[in-house]
Scaffold this motif. Sequence first.
Motif, mmCIF file in Angstrom:
data_model
loop_
_atom_site.group_PDB
_atom_site.id
_atom_site.type_symbol
_atom_site.label_atom_id
_atom_site.label_comp_id
_atom_site.label_asym_id
_atom_site.label_seq_id
_atom_site.Cartn_x
_atom_site.Cartn_y
_atom_site.Cartn_z
ATOM 1 N N CYS A 185 0.843 -1.207 0.000
ATOM 2 C CA CYS A 185 0.000 0.000 0.000
ATOM 3 C C CYS A 185 0.875 1.253 0.000
ATOM 4 O O CYS A 185 1.501 1.576 1.012
ATOM 5 N N ARG A 186 0.904 1.933 -1.143
ATOM 6 C CA ARG A 186 1.594 3.215 -1.292
ATOM 7 C C ARG A 186 0.856 4.017 -2.337
ATOM 8 O O ARG A 186 0.382 3.457 -3.334
ATOM 9 N N HIS A 187 0.822 5.325 -2.173
ATOM 10 C CA HIS A 187 0.119 6.157 -3.152
ATOM 11 C C HIS A 187 0.820 6.162 -4.492
ATOM 12 O O HIS A 187 0.176 6.269 -5.539
ATOM 13 N N SER A 188 2.125 6.050 -4.481
ATOM 14 C CA SER A 188 2.894 6.061 -5.714
ATOM 15 C C SER A 188 4.041 5.072 -5.582
ATOM 16 O O SER A 188 4.581 4.866 -4.499
ATOM 17 N N GLN A 189 4.407 4.489 -6.698
ATOM 18 C CA GLN A 189 5.518 3.542 -6.653
ATOM 19 C C GLN A 189 6.809 4.216 -6.212
ATOM 20 O O GLN A 189 7.663 3.566 -5.612
ATOM 21 N N CYS A 190 6.927 5.515 -6.446
ATOM 22 C CA CYS A 190 8.186 6.195 -6.154
ATOM 23 C C CYS A 190 8.040 7.339 -5.155
ATOM 24 O O CYS A 190 8.672 8.394 -5.294
ATOM 25 N N ASP A 191 7.230 7.140 -4.103
ATOM 26 C CA ASP A 191 7.047 8.202 -3.107
ATOM 27 C C ASP A 191 7.706 7.905 -1.768
ATOM 28 O O ASP A 191 7.478 8.626 -0.790
ATOM 29 N N LEU A 192 8.542 6.874 -1.711
ATOM 30 C CA LEU A 192 9.097 6.475 -0.416
ATOM 31 C C LEU A 192 9.953 7.556 0.233
ATOM 32 O O LEU A 192 10.029 7.646 1.464
ATOM 33 N N ALA A 193 10.577 8.409 -0.570
ATOM 34 C CA ALA A 193 11.447 9.449 -0.006
ATOM 35 C C ALA A 193 10.656 10.479 0.781
ATOM 36 O O ALA A 193 11.175 11.083 1.730
ATOM 37 N N THR A 194 9.388 10.684 0.416
ATOM 38 C CA THR A 194 8.584 11.701 1.093
ATOM 39 C C THR A 194 7.557 11.124 2.059
ATOM 40 O O THR A 194 7.006 11.856 2.866
ATOM 41 N N THR A 195 7.289 9.825 1.988
ATOM 42 C CA THR A 195 6.255 9.242 2.853
ATOM 43 C C THR A 195 6.789 8.222 3.844
ATOM 44 O O THR A 195 6.028 7.686 4.645
ATOM 45 N N THR A 196 8.094 7.941 3.787
ATOM 46 C CA THR A 196 8.702 7.003 4.744
ATOM 47 C C THR A 196 10.055 7.538 5.199
ATOM 48 O O THR A 196 10.527 8.577 4.729
ATOM 49 N N ASN A 197 10.696 6.777 6.070
ATOM 50 C CA ASN A 197 12.015 7.148 6.591
ATOM 51 C C ASN A 197 13.157 6.491 5.838
ATOM 52 O O ASN A 197 14.272 6.372 6.358
ATOM 53 N N ILE A 198 12.939 6.072 4.599
ATOM 54 C CA ILE A 198 13.951 5.311 3.875
ATOM 55 C C ILE A 198 15.282 6.053 3.763
ATOM 56 O O ILE A 198 16.359 5.439 3.833
ATOM 57 N N LEU A 199 15.237 7.381 3.614
ATOM 58 C CA LEU A 199 16.489 8.133 3.476
ATOM 59 C C LEU A 199 17.297 8.149 4.756
ATOM 60 O O LEU A 199 18.520 8.386 4.727
ATOM 61 N N ALA A 200 16.644 7.890 5.876
ATOM 62 C CA ALA A 200 17.343 7.837 7.170
ATOM 63 C C ALA A 200 17.935 6.457 7.441
ATOM 64 O O ALA A 200 18.547 6.245 8.494
ATOM 65 N N MET A 201 17.783 5.537 6.506
ATOM 66 C CA MET A 201 18.328 4.179 6.630
ATOM 67 C C MET A 201 19.399 4.021 5.557
ATOM 68 O O MET A 201 19.090 3.688 4.402
ATOM 69 N N PRO A 202 20.660 4.291 5.880
ATOM 70 C CA PRO A 202 21.728 4.395 4.874
ATOM 71 C C PRO A 202 21.809 3.251 3.879
ATOM 72 O O PRO A 202 21.991 3.489 2.673
ATOM 73 N N GLU A 203 21.657 2.022 4.341
ATOM 74 C CA GLU A 203 21.791 0.887 3.424
ATOM 75 C C GLU A 203 20.681 0.884 2.381
ATOM 76 O O GLU A 203 20.920 0.571 1.208
ATOM 77 N N LEU A 204 19.477 1.217 2.802
ATOM 78 C CA LEU A 204 18.368 1.250 1.855
ATOM 79 C C LEU A 204 18.417 2.514 1.004
ATOM 80 O O LEU A 204 18.048 2.491 -0.181
ATOM 81 N N ALA A 205 18.856 3.615 1.598
ATOM 82 C CA ALA A 205 18.944 4.870 0.848
ATOM 83 C C ALA A 205 19.883 4.731 -0.359
ATOM 84 O O ALA A 205 19.668 5.365 -1.400
ATOM 85 N N LYS A 206 20.893 3.898 -0.232
ATOM 86 C CA LYS A 206 21.831 3.675 -1.335
ATOM 87 C C LYS A 206 21.146 3.028 -2.537
ATOM 88 O O LYS A 206 21.614 3.153 -3.677
ATOM 89 N N GLN A 207 20.059 2.301 -2.280
ATOM 90 C CA GLN A 207 19.366 1.588 -3.349
ATOM 91 C C GLN A 207 18.349 2.453 -4.089
ATOM 92 O O GLN A 207 17.769 2.020 -5.091
ATOM 93 N N CYS A 208 18.132 3.669 -3.613
ATOM 94 C CA CYS A 208 17.125 4.530 -4.226
ATOM 95 C C CYS A 208 17.481 4.873 -5.670
ATOM 96 O O CYS A 208 18.657 5.029 -6.011
ATOM 97 N N SER A 209 16.460 5.012 -6.488
ATOM 98 C CA SER A 209 16.682 5.373 -7.890
ATOM 99 C C SER A 209 17.475 6.663 -7.998
ATOM 100 O O SER A 209 18.330 6.814 -8.886
ATOM 101 N N GLN A 210 17.180 7.609 -7.118
ATOM 102 C CA GLN A 210 17.958 8.838 -7.031
ATOM 103 C C GLN A 210 18.184 9.149 -5.561
ATOM 104 O O GLN A 210 17.288 9.633 -4.878
ATOM 105 N N PRO A 211 19.368 8.827 -5.040
ATOM 106 C CA PRO A 211 19.656 9.158 -3.637
ATOM 107 C C PRO A 211 19.532 10.653 -3.375
ATOM 108 O O PRO A 211 19.451 11.464 -4.314
#
Length: 427
Positions: free
Chosen positions: A124-150
């Motif tokens: 359940c997410r509003h957009s496939q690519c909204d994790l940077a604004t709707t979750t804490n993924i950027l605060a998790m360094p290992e996962l943040a590295k996997q982002c399409s655009q860090p």
Amino acid sequence: MFIYFFKKYWGAIFLATSFILAGCSRHVTNPINEVSSKVADNAVAKVGVRPLFLINEMQDSDLKTKLEQCKDNTFYRSDFSLGHRGAPMLFPEHTRESYQAAIDSGAGIVECDVTFTSDEALVCRHSQCDLATTTNILAMPELAKQCSQPFIPADPVNGITASAMCCTTDITLAQFQTLKGKMDGANTQATTVEEYLAGTPSWRTDLYSGKGTLMTHAESIEMFKKAGVKMSPELKSASVKMPFNDFSQADYAQKMLDEYTSAGVPASQVYPQSFNLEDVKYWIANTPSFGKQAIFLDERDLVETFNPENPKTWVPSMQQLKNQGVEYIAPPLWMLVTLDPEGTIIPSQYAKAAKAAELKIIAWSLERSGSLVNGGGWYYQSITDAISSEADVLVLLDVLAKQVGVVGVFSDWPATVTYYANCMTID
């Protein structure tokens, strides 16, 4: 003995009789509610103080008087009230907490926007690519590295704003389940991740965002099923090229509905949605028990020439949609209304044409615009001159219900719609 019996049992008899009479007095006017369960009909809703705040802000009118008279009522769940992403005015969207708030406040139908992870699990997410604004993924360094655009920090000197893009397809389901939801927002002037994540709009709040439990689609189904509410999943457009690892658009559309079948949820309790008309037509052709309740989310306004007052600019036409098997259409609020010469809100030609084609109309999304003192923004663009206070939410809602004839309203705070629907005896 008679007096003893009377005193002991009269309270219970009176209470039972009151519920029976209350049930008899509530009439079904909403076609969505024709298949309501007994549990849903009897579920008490907690509408809180916001509806009363809005009513108090209204100018004196018959509508205000009517709404005021309901303030001491007991309120019940209503299928006219749809939880848009849960209740994201106060809770992080598409989280267990947001869904629970929608259920508690009387939403009879709750939405999970459905997208997929790198291992093709539905979440359940509003957009496939909204994790940077709707979750804490950027605060998790290992996962943040996997982002399409860090994360890229802002550079004011060169006019560069902060940005990041993190998609569900950048991570696996197991990784997704380690994230925490937050209020949607980003500080585009940020130079650090911490500053970027602290971008909640001023008219929302972080008071209830301490947990933010993310949900898979299957988990949302089980939650909604247990609560006795209906479900309106939206198949989101993929941000990756389809097919994705041999996972086609048809596979995606079918898998979403298969998860309801696997969970033992009757099709009558599910209202699948999509902005992609081809998805809706797929459901109509291949899963007709679901397809007859499929909702076409209308974005024909993306065509530059679109005008809700000019039928010649609508492609396909309302009647063509009906002929293709579409039964439900869901446009944004502004498409359904306009202003008459006196500045009064009235139904648009779009609304009249949808009704003439016998399409059932669901509007979106109430209470998503922040403060209305400056005209309400995008959602109110066709009636901006008539919008000047928070109370105009109720004025618009009344027009949608009584003049446009919508069968439901998506809202970021479902309690407002629940209060209105109960007061006007709309189930």
